[in-house]
Motif scaffolding. Structure first.
Motif, short mmCIF file in Angstrom:
data_model
loop_
_atom_site.label_atom_id
_atom_site.label_comp_id
_atom_site.label_asym_id
_atom_site.label_seq_id
_atom_site.Cartn_x
_atom_site.Cartn_y
_atom_site.Cartn_z
N LYS A 298 0.81 -1.22 0.00
CA LYS A 298 0.00 0.00 0.00
C LYS A 298 0.85 1.27 0.00
O LYS A 298 0.55 2.24 -0.69
CB LYS A 298 -0.87 -0.05 1.26
CG LYS A 298 -1.85 1.06 1.46
CD LYS A 298 -2.93 0.63 2.46
CE LYS A 298 -2.64 1.14 3.86
NZ LYS A 298 -3.72 0.89 4.81
N ASP A 324 10.68 -3.71 2.78
CA ASP A 324 10.22 -3.09 1.53
C ASP A 324 11.13 -1.95 1.13
O ASP A 324 11.95 -1.50 1.92
CB ASP A 324 8.75 -2.61 1.69
CG ASP A 324 8.62 -1.48 2.70
OD1 ASP A 324 9.28 -0.43 2.54
OD2 ASP A 324 7.86 -1.65 3.68
N PRO A 327 8.61 4.24 1.18
CA PRO A 327 9.02 5.57 1.63
C PRO A 327 9.80 5.56 2.95
O PRO A 327 10.41 6.56 3.31
CB PRO A 327 7.69 6.30 1.82
CG PRO A 327 6.70 5.22 2.09
CD PRO A 327 7.15 4.04 1.30
N GLY A 328 9.74 4.45 3.67
CA GLY A 328 10.41 4.42 4.97
C GLY A 328 9.58 5.15 6.02
O GLY A 328 8.52 5.72 5.72
N ILE A 337 3.78 4.38 15.56
CA ILE A 337 2.87 3.73 14.60
C ILE A 337 2.25 2.45 15.14
O ILE A 337 1.26 1.98 14.62
CB ILE A 337 3.56 3.41 13.25
CG1 ILE A 337 4.88 2.70 13.49
CG2 ILE A 337 3.75 4.66 12.41
CD1 ILE A 337 5.44 2.10 12.21
N GLN A 342 -2.68 5.64 15.15
CA GLN A 342 -1.56 6.51 14.83
C GLN A 342 -1.14 6.28 13.38
O GLN A 342 -0.88 5.15 12.98
CB GLN A 342 -0.36 6.21 15.75
CG GLN A 342 -0.63 6.44 17.22
CD GLN A 342 -0.81 7.90 17.55
OE1 GLN A 342 -0.10 8.76 17.05
NE2 GLN A 342 -1.78 8.19 18.40
N VAL A 343 -1.10 7.37 12.62
CA VAL A 343 -0.63 7.24 11.23
C VAL A 343 0.53 8.21 11.02
O VAL A 343 0.79 9.05 11.87
CB VAL A 343 -1.77 7.56 10.21
CG1 VAL A 343 -2.91 6.57 10.37
CG2 VAL A 343 -2.27 8.97 10.38
N ASN A 346 3.08 9.39 5.52
CA ASN A 346 3.15 8.56 4.31
C ASN A 346 1.76 8.42 3.70
O ASN A 346 0.81 8.09 4.38
CB ASN A 346 3.67 7.16 4.64
CG ASN A 346 5.13 7.17 4.98
OD1 ASN A 346 5.83 8.12 4.66
ND2 ASN A 346 5.59 6.13 5.65
N SER A 352 -7.29 4.62 2.39
CA SER A 352 -7.06 5.60 3.44
C SER A 352 -6.35 4.91 4.61
O SER A 352 -6.35 3.71 4.75
CB SER A 352 -8.39 6.16 3.91
OG SER A 352 -9.16 5.09 4.38
N SER A 353 -5.73 5.74 5.47
CA SER A 353 -5.03 5.20 6.62
C SER A 353 -5.92 5.27 7.84
O SER A 353 -6.63 6.25 8.05
CB SER A 353 -3.77 6.04 6.89
OG SER A 353 -2.86 5.81 5.86
N GLY A 357 -4.15 -1.28 11.92
CA GLY A 357 -3.50 -2.56 11.59
C GLY A 357 -2.32 -2.90 12.47
O GLY A 357 -2.26 -3.98 13.07
N ASN A 359 -1.43 -1.86 15.32
CA ASN A 359 -1.75 -2.05 16.73
C ASN A 359 -2.32 -3.45 16.96
O ASN A 359 -1.96 -4.15 17.91
CB ASN A 359 -2.73 -0.99 17.20
CG ASN A 359 -2.99 -1.13 18.67
OD1 ASN A 359 -3.96 -1.77 19.06
ND2 ASN A 359 -2.12 -0.58 19.49
N PHE A 384 10.17 -4.46 8.81
CA PHE A 384 9.43 -4.81 10.03
C PHE A 384 9.91 -6.18 10.48
O PHE A 384 9.95 -7.12 9.69
CB PHE A 384 7.92 -4.85 9.77
CG PHE A 384 7.30 -3.49 9.68
CD1 PHE A 384 7.33 -2.77 8.50
CD2 PHE A 384 6.71 -2.90 10.80
CE1 PHE A 384 6.77 -1.50 8.42
CE2 PHE A 384 6.15 -1.64 10.73
CZ PHE A 384 6.18 -0.93 9.55
P1 ADP Z 1 -3.01 2.14 8.37
O1 ADP Z 1 -2.20 1.49 7.33
O2 ADP Z 1 -4.47 1.81 8.32
O3 ADP Z 1 -2.78 3.61 8.50
P2 ADP Z 1 -1.28 0.83 10.27
O4 ADP Z 1 -1.44 0.75 11.77
O5 ADP Z 1 -1.15 -0.44 9.52
O6 ADP Z 1 -2.57 1.60 9.80
O7 ADP Z 1 -0.05 1.74 9.96
C1 ADP Z 1 0.21 2.92 10.68
C2 ADP Z 1 1.02 3.91 9.87
O8 ADP Z 1 2.35 3.43 9.70
C3 ADP Z 1 0.48 4.10 8.45
O9 ADP Z 1 -0.44 5.17 8.43
C4 ADP Z 1 1.70 4.43 7.64
O10 ADP Z 1 1.90 5.82 7.61
C5 ADP Z 1 2.86 3.80 8.41
N1 ADP Z 1 3.35 2.59 7.74
C6 ADP Z 1 2.98 1.31 8.02
N2 ADP Z 1 3.65 0.42 7.24
C7 ADP Z 1 4.45 1.15 6.44
C8 ADP Z 1 5.42 0.81 5.42
N3 ADP Z 1 5.66 -0.46 5.07
N4 ADP Z 1 6.07 1.84 4.84
C9 ADP Z 1 5.83 3.12 5.20
N5 ADP Z 1 4.94 3.50 6.16
C10 ADP Z 1 4.26 2.54 6.77
#
Ligand code: ADP
Length: 390
Positions: A298, A324, A327-328, A337, A342-343, A346, A352-353, A357, A359, A384
């Motif tokens: 995503k 991956d 964007p990091g 996160i 918490q988003v 990115n 949408s975020s 997930g 958590n 991760f």
């Molecule tokens: P969601 O994807 O619904 O926002 P998550 O709890 O899965 O909820 O992720 C939290 C936040 O962490 C995301 O909003 C995103 O900004 C960041 N994030 C998660 N995984 C990645 C990833 N692989 N690369 C970059 N940012 C990530």
């Protein structure tokens, strides 16, 4: 008699006391044992664990004094609170102007000697004391003083554990309710999709094209899979404890997931071929990989996306990773996160975020004693890692 002044952080102190939910709680063996031990070590007929709110000192445990509370202004402990770091010793209350005409000194229970150690929270708020009392003036030796301090710390350890357990229970309840609502609400649109797919799959116009037929059969599989997951999620939310372990081939699980997530063509996957077979709760592991893989897809922002899945063996655990080249994640966000809702900044291309997930999967990982964390080079990608019990 001189009543104790109020500690300078009294409102915050009272708030902290409330958080522990200890006032008027049921007697507990852990506290009773500590009180008994304090009396035995110090050789005093009376000892107690008391917590002080606005007006009263309430006894969580006591030996030799009877009753369950006293008026705050009459207590020795209210004075002890004023120096949270120190053991307060009153060797002879008849010679101490704060207490000489105190009714507990002149009358029952005739307190001549007092030693009390404040029970202090991690943030420095004294909630009450552990104290020993005697009817004769006396002193404590260094060993006895030290024992009181150690026992006081033990009481706070028990209290901290209680609060952690309560927070965890609340959070679990909240998540269970949440997953129930989400799963429940997903069911009906999914049955609509499934019905449509079934209809279209058998439509003569579609059957006549091999590639379309293939796509629809994939779509059909995916909606079945989604249906199964939602049903499992509902079952899980209803009863968190019923999931039993089973043999899970993590290589097959990851590859199935990749297929079912329909990744866009520019994203390539490299899956370590010897990913292990584990005896574990399949749905949980699936949830974790599903979240990590769908995030990796995503949020990927590169023309040629690359997602690698691998592992290393760590004694009782397998350390899996999902790496991956997206964007990091900024250093400041790497802890945050994993908390609910918490988003980061990115942006994902399509969805949408919500910040749910990670958590949910943190809970799944920690439930079985593992840990999850992320290492990232902003701009270049994230990895991760999570420890999954073998
Ligand atoms: P969601 O994807 O619904 O926002 P998550 O709890 O899965 O909820 O992720 C939290 C936040 O962490 C995301 O909003 C995103 O900004 C960041 N994030 C998660 N995984 C990645 C990833 N692989 N690369 C970059 N940012 C990530």
């Amino acid at each position: 008699m001189i009543p104790a002044s109020l500690p300078e952080n009294e409102p915050q102190r009272l708030e902290a006391l409330k958080n522990y939910n200890i006032m008027d709680s049921m007697p507990e063996k852990d506290f009773n044992d500590i009180v008994l031990l304090a009396s035995q070590i110090c050789g005093t007929p009376i000892s107690l664990v008391g917590f002080i709110d606005e007006k009263r000192q309430w006894f969580k445990a006591q030996k030799g004094i009877g009753g369950s509370e006293t008026e705050r202004d009459l207590t020795f402990c209210a004075h002890a609170l004023l120096n949270p770091e120190e053991l307060m010793v009153v060797p002879d209350s008849s010679k101490d102007e704060r207490f000489l005409d105190n009714p507990y000194v002149t009358g029952e229970p005739h307190v001549a000697f007092y030693a009390g150690i404040p029970l202090v929270t991690g943030d420095g708020y004294p909630l009450g004391t552990l104290c020993v009392l005697d009817n004769e003036p006396r002193e404590l030796d260094e060993v006895q003083k030290n024992a009181l301090k150690v026992l006081g710390k033990q009481i706070m350890n028990i209290m901290e554990l209680r609060i952690k357990r309560k927070n965890l229970e609340d959070r679990n309840k909240q998540l269970e309710q949440y997953s129930y609502i989400v799963a429940h609400d997903l069911k009906s649109p999914l049955s609509g999709i499934k019905a449509l797919v079934m209809m279209m799959k058998d439509d003569a116009r579609i059957v006549s094209f091999d590639d379309l037929r293939e796509y629809f059969s994939l779509l059909d599989n995916a909606s079945d899979h989604l249906g199964d997951m939602i049903s499992s999620l509902l079952a899980y939310a209803r009863d968190n404890t019923k999931q039993a372990g089973e043999e899970v081939d993590s290589y097959a699980l990851v590859n199935d997931l990749i297929r079912l997530l329909f990744p866009p063509g520019h994203i390539r996957f490299v899956v370590q071929e010897d990913l292990p077979v584990l005896f574990t709760r399949k749905l949980k592991l699936l949830q974790v990989f599903q979240n990590l893989l769908s995030n990796a897809i995503k949020y990927n922002d590169k023309e040629e996306g690359l997602i690698e899945i691998g592992f290393s063996d760590k004694d009782d655990f397998i350390e899996f990773f999902v790496k991956d080249n997206g964007p990091g994640i900024a250093e400041k966000d790497t802890e945050r996160i994993f908390r609910l809702f918490q988003v980061t900044e990115n942006k994902s291309a399509s969805e949408s975020s919500t910040g749910i997930g990670l958590n949910v999967l943190k809970t799944a990982v920690e439930e079985q004693g593992g840990r999850i964390w992320v290492e990232s080079e902003p701009g270049k990608g994230s990895t991760f890692y999570f420890l999954w019990r073998k």
